[in-house]
Design a protein around this motif. Structure first.
Motif, PDB file in Angstrom:
ATOM      1  N   GLY A  42      43.006  44.041  33.474  1.00 48.75           N
ATOM      2  CA  GLY A  42      41.682  43.428  33.541  1.00 48.75           C
ATOM      3  C   GLY A  42      41.474  42.467  34.689  1.00 48.75           C
ATOM      4  O   GLY A  42      40.507  41.691  34.687  1.00 48.75           O
ATOM      5  N   PHE A  43      42.337  42.504  35.686  1.00 50.64           N
ATOM      6  CA  PHE A  43      42.243  41.577  36.819  1.00 50.64           C
ATOM      7  C   PHE A  43      42.241  42.355  38.133  1.00 50.64           C
ATOM      8  O   PHE A  43      42.415  43.570  38.139  1.00 50.64           O
ATOM      9  CB  PHE A  43      43.426  40.606  36.797  1.00 50.64           C
ATOM     10  N   ASN A  44      42.055  41.644  39.267  1.00 49.99           N
ATOM     11  CA  ASN A  44      42.233  42.294  40.566  1.00 49.99           C
ATOM     12  C   ASN A  44      42.611  41.289  41.639  1.00 49.99           C
ATOM     13  O   ASN A  44      42.253  40.119  41.574  1.00 49.99           O
ATOM     14  CB  ASN A  44      41.039  43.175  40.957  1.00 49.99           C
ATOM     15  N   TYR A  45      43.357  41.783  42.615  1.00 52.39           N
ATOM     16  CA  TYR A  45      43.846  40.946  43.709  1.00 52.39           C
ATOM     17  C   TYR A  45      42.701  40.369  44.545  1.00 52.39           C
ATOM     18  O   TYR A  45      42.787  39.240  45.008  1.00 52.39           O
ATOM     19  CB  TYR A  45      44.737  41.763  44.651  1.00 52.39           C
ATOM     20  N   ALA A  46      41.652  41.141  44.746  1.00 59.03           N
ATOM     21  CA  ALA A  46      40.558  40.697  45.617  1.00 59.03           C
ATOM     22  C   ALA A  46      39.932  39.393  45.110  1.00 59.03           C
ATOM     23  O   ALA A  46      39.641  38.494  45.907  1.00 59.03           O
ATOM     24  CB  ALA A  46      39.498  41.787  45.747  1.00 59.03           C
ATOM     25  N   GLU A  47      39.758  39.288  43.803  1.00 64.30           N
ATOM     26  CA  GLU A  47      39.197  38.061  43.238  1.00 64.30           C
ATOM     27  C   GLU A  47      40.158  36.886  43.434  1.00 64.30           C
ATOM     28  O   GLU A  47      39.736  35.774  43.738  1.00 64.30           O
ATOM     29  CB  GLU A  47      38.871  38.244  41.760  1.00 64.30           C
ATOM     30  N   TYR A 126      45.700  30.422  36.532  1.00 64.90           N
ATOM     31  CA  TYR A 126      45.138  31.641  35.948  1.00 64.90           C
ATOM     32  C   TYR A 126      45.707  31.856  34.542  1.00 64.90           C
ATOM     33  O   TYR A 126      46.532  32.753  34.324  1.00 64.90           O
ATOM     34  CB  TYR A 126      45.442  32.860  36.819  1.00 64.90           C
ATOM     35  N   PRO A 127      45.280  31.049  33.576  1.00 61.12           N
ATOM     36  CA  PRO A 127      45.864  31.168  32.230  1.00 61.12           C
ATOM     37  C   PRO A 127      45.673  32.542  31.594  1.00 61.12           C
ATOM     38  O   PRO A 127      46.524  32.996  30.823  1.00 61.12           O
ATOM     39  CB  PRO A 127      45.161  30.068  31.426  1.00 61.12           C
TER      40      PRO A 127
END
Length: 138
Positions: A42-47, A126-127
């Motif tokens: 549910g995450f991404n490096y770009a953000e 980033y918890p």
């Protein structure tokens, strides 16, 4: 433990004069697998990079078992091998479509501030990532 899967069609440009995938391309495929795992969670490096945080490689290892060739499809399996809140080690298996192991490996990363290269604690900054990594690790 979550294991991400990414299919990659072997392109002609990824092969060498012997007709096999050039060894450094497997490292690129590991990055694609890692990106898929992070996306699955549910995450991404770009953000993260937009926040001024990057995740450099501290160590990388690859063991070559069976060469792959143009026209084959590689399946990159990626998981979190180790995670301590600061460093994360990803595990990889790159397989042929028939399930034969071509490459195994690991890569260790740390998150740092882009401007100073100072490490950050994922748990603090980033918890949600921290919790997802804790739940997904081996």
């Amino acid at each position: 433990m979550h294991i991400a899967e990414k299919k990659i069609e072997v392109r002609y440009a990824e092969t060498d004069q012997m007709g096999v995938v050039y060894h450094a391309n497997y490292i690129i495929w590991m990055e694609l697998g890692r990106t898929q795992l992070i996306k699955d969670l549910g995450f991404n490096y770009a953000e993260m990079e937009a926040d001024g945080i990057i995740s450099p490689v501290l160590d990388i290892q690859a063991s070559y078992k069976k060469p792959m060739h143009y026209g084959e499809t590689a399946i990159v399996k990626t998981w979190i091998e180790k995670y301590d809140g600061l460093r994360v080690t990803y595990g990889y298996e790159i397989l042929t479509e028939s399930g034969i192991v071509s490459v195994t490996g690991t890569s260790m990363h740390v998150c740092v501030k882009k401007d100073s290269f100072r490490p950050i604690l994922i748990k603090r900054v980033y918890p949600e990532w921290h919790e997802a990594y804790e739940q997904s690790k081996k």
